[in-house]
Design a protein around this motif. Structure first.
Motif, short mmCIF file in Angstrom:
data_model
loop_
_atom_site.label_atom_id
_atom_site.label_comp_id
_atom_site.label_asym_id
_atom_site.label_seq_id
_atom_site.Cartn_x
_atom_site.Cartn_y
_atom_site.Cartn_z
N TRP B 394 53.21 60.74 -97.77
CA TRP B 394 53.18 62.06 -97.13
C TRP B 394 51.75 62.42 -96.73
CZ3 TRP B 394 56.68 65.50 -95.40
CH2 TRP B 394 56.23 66.81 -95.15
N GLU B 395 50.82 62.20 -97.68
CA GLU B 395 49.42 62.54 -97.41
C GLU B 395 48.89 61.80 -96.19
OE1 GLU B 395 47.59 61.52 -101.06
OE2 GLU B 395 48.01 63.45 -102.02
N GLN B 396 49.35 60.53 -96.05
CA GLN B 396 48.81 59.74 -94.94
C GLN B 396 49.70 59.80 -93.72
OE1 GLN B 396 47.87 55.79 -96.33
NE2 GLN B 396 47.43 56.66 -98.32
N GLN B 397 50.73 60.61 -93.78
CA GLN B 397 51.68 60.74 -92.68
C GLN B 397 52.27 59.39 -92.30
OE1 GLN B 397 49.44 62.90 -89.77
NE2 GLN B 397 49.66 64.77 -90.96
N GLY B 398 52.51 58.57 -93.34
CA GLY B 398 53.16 57.28 -93.10
C GLY B 398 54.66 57.50 -93.18
N TRP B 399 55.23 58.01 -92.07
CA TRP B 399 56.64 58.44 -92.11
C TRP B 399 57.57 57.28 -92.39
CZ3 TRP B 399 55.41 62.91 -93.01
CH2 TRP B 399 54.51 63.64 -92.22
N PHE B 400 57.23 56.10 -91.87
CA PHE B 400 58.10 54.94 -92.10
C PHE B 400 58.23 54.66 -93.59
CE2 PHE B 400 58.45 50.32 -92.76
CZ PHE B 400 59.71 50.14 -92.25
N TRP B 401 57.07 54.64 -94.27
CA TRP B 401 57.10 54.34 -95.71
C TRP B 401 57.84 55.45 -96.45
CZ3 TRP B 401 55.91 49.69 -95.06
CH2 TRP B 401 54.82 49.28 -94.31
N LEU B 402 57.64 56.69 -95.98
CA LEU B 402 58.27 57.84 -96.63
C LEU B 402 59.80 57.69 -96.61
CD1 LEU B 402 57.09 60.72 -97.59
CD2 LEU B 402 58.27 61.53 -95.58
N VAL B 403 60.32 57.43 -95.40
CA VAL B 403 61.78 57.30 -95.27
C VAL B 403 62.27 56.12 -96.09
CG1 VAL B 403 63.62 56.80 -93.63
CG2 VAL B 403 61.79 58.37 -93.01
N LEU B 404 61.50 55.03 -96.06
CA LEU B 404 61.90 53.82 -96.78
C LEU B 404 62.02 54.09 -98.27
CD1 LEU B 404 62.22 50.65 -96.62
CD2 LEU B 404 59.89 50.62 -97.42
N ILE B 405 60.99 54.72 -98.83
CA ILE B 405 60.99 54.96 -100.28
C ILE B 405 62.14 55.91 -100.64
CG2 ILE B 405 59.68 55.88 -102.21
CD1 ILE B 405 57.15 55.10 -100.62
N ALA B 406 62.35 56.91 -99.79
CA ALA B 406 63.42 57.87 -100.07
C ALA B 406 64.79 57.18 -100.03
CB ALA B 406 63.37 59.01 -99.07
N LEU B 407 64.99 56.32 -99.02
CA LEU B 407 66.29 55.66 -98.89
C LEU B 407 66.50 54.59 -99.96
CD1 LEU B 407 66.85 55.17 -95.08
CD2 LEU B 407 68.00 56.72 -96.65
N SER B 408 65.40 54.00 -100.43
CA SER B 408 65.54 52.88 -101.36
C SER B 408 66.25 53.31 -102.63
CB SER B 408 64.18 52.32 -101.69
OG SER B 408 63.48 53.28 -102.44
N GLY B 409 66.07 54.60 -103.01
CA GLY B 409 66.75 55.07 -104.20
C GLY B 409 68.26 54.94 -104.06
N LEU B 410 68.76 55.24 -102.86
CA LEU B 410 70.20 55.12 -102.61
C LEU B 410 70.66 53.68 -102.75
CD1 LEU B 410 70.91 57.42 -99.57
CD2 LEU B 410 71.67 57.66 -101.93
#
Lengths: 126, 477
Positions: B394-410
């Motif tokens: 989030w801090e680095q505005q790395g949206w790809f990584w953000l979405v990836l980490i969020a989805l990986s939980g699922l």
């Protein structure tokens, strides 16, 4: 200078050959030979390349190579022993390249852990 | 007394105990190994206090300065992994004690090898130069291969052979890179003074070699078979530390040895991690055997640890380091529980799982708790680690990584819940199933405690986070 280049190129070629052999050979013995070829290439590079820093030979890489040879010998011996164990158990000394069918299979239904599997597990804790 | 002297004990206590165990008759090996395996973790208490006070401890042997001498260094990251090693190792001991009794043929090599594995892992975590790291990693790999081969089945022997061949290929690539680094800079130190001189070729060779050893995605092929077929305690200790030691080495080389690794390479390796997360989770979902599910889940979870390279901030490092800790504890606990299930049911095929929560409630609970950490549900340790990684993205505005980490939980939830749903809610709960002798209760309790610990560190994350906060990302961030 040009003499070094020959050695470095030779090391690179030998390493490449070794990688190819390791990945494509069927018999484990061939794989181990390929591994030892790669080791020779690494040792060659370690001895030749640092020598160019100044005229005198550098003792450090030679110490590293000596250590490396000890590791290489013990690794090879251990791998040979493991190969013999594998040969005694399965009757031939190759690693089946195909994926073990037990690892695939579908969600629940038909699997997998057939009699072979049970046998393998059982003999583990003799 | 200088606390750095205690570092000697971390390597020499298990080493000496292993050597003593080898010369003793088989029936004495088990107690000697137990003493050795319980003795070295005691040193971690004073060492932790010392590291918390002055950050890094260094030790140079016998006045021989590097590169000819051997230098050791203990930093926060090393300490965290030493704790994972100690806790997972101690929790694995009851199961190992039960399985490798004096009447078992495999017990004769098992106990010395167990200690030698600890020696190699500890030495690799302490190594302050690139070549000693190679030697220690090689020792670790050889001991781990031999431990896998203590299960005499064809599957285990084949897995051991594959692991050995690929592991040696990895270490040769690594040592080739080390040779090039030495040629360019004239130094083997982990933190290079003249880092700018390191060429990309050397860096890529070292990283690739370590990625084979750490089973990072395209180079992971040895891992599922090795973990899935190894005896339970071995799979536990391997999943907890053996792969992670190579990964920690990779981080160190990335952040300390290489001055300014190219951004393209960082993104590429992060992308590899992303593919690993997705692919590992999908493969875990498809596995027909419990131990294979847990093993494939490791490949998925290791992907998170690669995300540190593109994120490269202090927050990301805290997250990745914490994930290392939580995952190590949870995964070891799950493998120990799976080992007990194999012992009782004679197989770990998921066909046999329905109704297991009635017959082996402790094991089912351990699997569930470990699963909570793998998914990253609050308040587990896995949540803290992933949350820090999310914050960093989030801090680095790395949206790809953000979405990836969020989805990986699922995706983690998919394979964890598949196991749990089969265990607890499957309609075909088999009433009778042939049961083998149950291992002593302490083996189940040890696994459960370890899984609980992985959750508890999520409730009290501050000591570990504070330690990690002073660690790695140096020049690269």
């Amino acid at each position: 200078m040009s003499g070094e280049v020959v050695f470095v190129l030779a090391a690179a070629a030998i390493f490449g050959l070794g990688v190819h052999g390791l990945l494509t050979a069927g018999h484990i013995m061939r794989k181990l030979l390929a591994l030892n070829l790669m080791l020779s290439a690494v040792f060659l590079l370690l001895i030749v390349v640092p020598a160019r820093i100044d005229g005198l030979p550098d003792p450090v890489p030679q110490a590293l190579v000596l250590t490396g040879i000890v590791i290489a010998v013990s690794t090879t011996a251990f791998a040979l022993a493991l190969m013999v164990r594998l040969f005694r158990r399965q009757g031939h000394a190759a690693i089946h390249p195909d994926v073990d069918p037990r690892m695939l299979g579908h969600v629940t239904g038909r699997t997998s852990a057939g009699p072979q599997e049970e046998h393998d597990r059982g003999s583990g804790s003799r | 007394m200088n606390p750095a002297v205690l570092l000697v004990g971390l390597v020499f206590i298990p080493l000496v105990a292993a050597l003593v165990a080898v010369i003793l008759p088989v029936r004495f090996r088990r107690p000697v190994a137990l003493l050795g395996a319980l003795a070295w973790p005691l040193l971690l208490v004073p060492l932790s206090i010392a590291v918390a006070r002055d950050q890094t401890l260094t030790l140079v042997f016998g006045g021989w300065t590097p590169p000819l001498g051997i230098g050791w260094r203990l930093d926060a990251l090393g300490l965290v992994l030493l704790w994972v090693h100690a806790l997972a190792g101690i929790a694995a001991l009851p199961g190992a004690w039960h399985r490798f009794g004096p009447k078992v043929v495999a017990a004769a090599p098992f106990w010395p090898l167990w200690l030698i594995l600890s020696t190699g892992v500890n030495a690799a975590l302490l190594a302050a130069d690139l070549f000693n790291l190679y030697v220690s990693l090689e020792l670790t790999t050889l001991a781990a291969v031999a431990l896998i081969a203590t299960d005499d089945g064809i599957a285990a022997l084949t897995a051991a052979m594959r692991y050995l061949l690929l592991g040696v290929l990895g270490s040769l690539m690594y040592v080739l890179g080390v040779g090039l680094v030495y040629a360019q800079t004239g130094s083997l130190a982990m933190d290079q003074a003249d880092a700018a001189a390191i060429r990309d070729v050397a860096l890529v060779l070292m990283l690739t070699g370590l990625m084979v050893k750490a089973a990072i995605f395209p180079l992971h092929v040895w891992l599922p078979h090795a973990y899935g077929n190894a005896p339970g305690p071995v799979a536990a200790i391997m999943s907890a530390v053996v792969g992670k030691v190579a990964l920690v080495a990779l981080w160190r080389i990335w952040f300390q040895t290489a001055a300014d690794p190219p951004d393209l390479l960082a993104d590429l390796l992060g992308l590899v991690g992303a593919v690993a997360i997705v692919y590992g989770a999908l493969a875990a979902y498809m596995q027909p055997r419990l131990k294979m599910v847990i093993a494939w889940s490791s490949i998925s979870q290791f992907g998170f640890l690669m995300l540190l390279l593109p994120l490269a901030s202090q927050t990301a490092f805290q997250g990745a380091g914490f994930h290392l800790l939580a995952h190590g504890l949870a995964k070891a606990a799950m493998f120990l529980a799976a080992a007990n299930i194999v012992t009782v049911l004679g197989s770990d095929s998921i066909r046999h799982l329905p109704g297991l929560d009635k017959r082996m409630p402790l094991e089912a609970f351990t699997l569930a708790l470990g699963g909570v950490t793998l998914i990253g549900l609050p308040p587990s340790g896995g949540f803290t680690g992933k949350w820090m990684l999310l914050t960093a993205a989030w801090e680095q505005q790395g949206w790809f990584w953000l979405v990836l980490i969020a989805l990986s939980g699922l995706m983690s939830a998919a394979y964890v819940f598949r196991i749990l749903a089969l265990t607890c809610f499957h309609p075909a709960r088999r009433a009778v199933h042939e049961l083998h002798a149950r291992p002593p209760k302490i083996t189940s309790l040890a696994a459960l405690l370890l899984a609980l610990l992985a959750v508890i560190i999520g409730l009290y994350p501050h000591p570990a986070l504070e330690l990690l906060g002073r660690g790695l990302p140096g020049g690269a961030s």
